[in-house]
Design an enzyme around this catalytic site. Structure first.
Site, short mmCIF file in Angstrom:
data_model
loop_
_atom_site.label_atom_id
_atom_site.label_comp_id
_atom_site.label_asym_id
_atom_site.label_seq_id
_atom_site.Cartn_x
_atom_site.Cartn_y
_atom_site.Cartn_z
N THR A 1 -50.78 16.84 -31.93
CA THR A 1 -51.62 17.30 -33.05
C THR A 1 -51.76 18.82 -33.04
O THR A 1 -51.74 19.47 -34.08
CB THR A 1 -53.02 16.65 -32.94
N HIS B 1 -48.79 20.27 -34.52
CA HIS B 1 -48.82 20.17 -36.00
C HIS B 1 -49.69 21.28 -36.59
O HIS B 1 -49.36 21.86 -37.61
CB HIS B 1 -49.37 18.82 -36.45
#
Ligand code: NAD
Ligand code: ZN
Length: 348
Positions: free
Chosen positions: A44, A47
């Site tokens: 994450t 990202h």
């Protein structure tokens, strides 16, 4: 203590992070201030760093990312009762509201008003982080900081793996990122008969073998469904732990499942996927479990059982320990796929 600290910051929408100096977080009456001792990087975070579509939708800069961490309590809010200065803690990154329906029936991990540290609240890629008492998890000093900080992602694997009956079972793990490999180790510890792990990345298959996979398959070169059938005496997998989020692997998870088996799904596809529901789920009488986060605090006690109890040693999966200032190198390493868990250490 200085009033300012070094932190990795997402200043504005767009790719990249920068290293900066910001005020040490103020704490409220029910918070503690933690000196971050170690913080590991999650997909994450990558990202958010790369600023993909999901991040552009979800993240509102400025933000300090980082939600897998441990540290020492250095300041305590006046209403905090369970923690003291000097305590060694890790954190449940999902901060629940405490009063919605799920919270009231003991399902805090699926609270309707979740706020996530490092996504909605400033996180731990910094020297200090503000931590609500309600999500602090006291950790045994027997766990070194690089292990204590990965309890959060390890807990994802624990909740996924322990959602099914693994003892003496034929288990397929699709995706051997750090969380998939943790799941392999948990299946091993739980006494699975066969643990078949898949990943197109050979480096990661090697990690899976080291953590207890009995067989590894590369879906780029092998017919996963046929091989699982062969390895299970033409029966299929009793349990599939889907840890990749790859649409292809999700399909294979169902195709390789024996009728009546269970698929536990943690991996997150990038977007909607196409699926033959009848064949995959209904005619197969498949049990499908979606898994999110960690059960508070059941999963954390199980995690402590595995890690503090010495049942599982996760250190082979922790492949790098870098100073916080080298976050760019860490992100590149993660992007390359030639690494397991990467841990950042703040401090001057
Ligand atoms: P990761 O990206 O490091 O691992 C995913 C792995 O899947 C990679 O090694 C990749 O090579 C592999 N893969 C890609 N295509 C594949 C295929 N066709 N077959 C088999 N493997 C394939 O991620 P991670 O940190 O280990 O997390 C695992 C997954 O869980 C991710 O999708 C992540 O977004 C998700 N996740 C979900 C939750 C939740 O609460 N549901 C929490 C954390 C992470
Ligand atoms: Zn709630």
């Amino acid at each position: 203590m200085s009033d300012t600290m070094t932190a990795v910051i997402k200043r504005e929408p767009g790719p990249g992070f920068e290293l900066g100096t910001v005020p040490v977080p103020a704490i409220g009456p029910t918070d503690v201030l933690l000196r971050v001792m170690a913080t590991s990087i999650c997909g994450t975070d990558l990202h958010i760093y790369e600023w993909n579509e999901w991040a552009a939708h979800r993240i509102r800069p400025p933000l300090i990312p980082g939600h897998e961490f441990c540290g020492e309590v250095v300041r305590v809010g006046e209403q905090v009762r369970s923690l003291r200065v000097g305590d060694y803690v890790s954190a449940e990154s999902h901060v629940s509201c405490g009063h919605c329906y799920q919270c009231r029936v003991g399902q805090r991990h699926i609270c309707g008003n979740l706020k996530i540290i490092g996504l909605d609240l400033d996180g731990a890629f910094a020297e200090y982080v503000r931590l609500p008492e309600s999500v602090a998890w006291k950790t045994s000093p027997s766990l070194p900081p690089e292990v204590a900080c990965v309890q959060e992602p390890f807990g994802n694997a624990v909740q996924t793996a322990l959602s099914a009956e693994l003892t003496a079972a034929n288990v397929l793990v699709t995706g051997c990122g750090p969380i998939g490999v943790f799941a392999v180790a948990i299946a091993r510890a739980a006494g699975a008969r066969t643990i078949i792990a898949t990943d197109p990345n050979e480096y990661r298959l090697e990690m899976a073998r080291r953590m207890g996979a009995t067989h590894t398959l590369n879906p780029a070169r092998e017919d996963v469904v046929a091989r699982v059938s062969e390895l299970t005496g033409c029966v299929g997998a009793d349990v599939v732990l889907e840890m990749s989020g790859s649409p292809r692997a999700i399909l294979q998870a169902f195709e390789a499942l024996r009728p009546g088996g269970q698929v536990s799904m943690l991996g997150l596809p990038d977007g909607p996927i196409e699926f033959d529901f009848n064949e995959a789920v209904i005619f197969r009488a498949a049990v499908v479990k979606g898994i999110t986060g960690r059960k508070v605090w059941e999963t954390w006690y199980e995690t402590a059982g595995f890690l503090e109890g010495g049942v599982i040693d996760v250190r082979p999966v922790i492949t790098e320990k870098l100073p916080l200032s080298e976050f760019r190198r860490a992100m590149e390493l993660l992007e390359s796929g030639h690494g397991g868990k990467i841990v950042l250490i703040p401090g001057r």
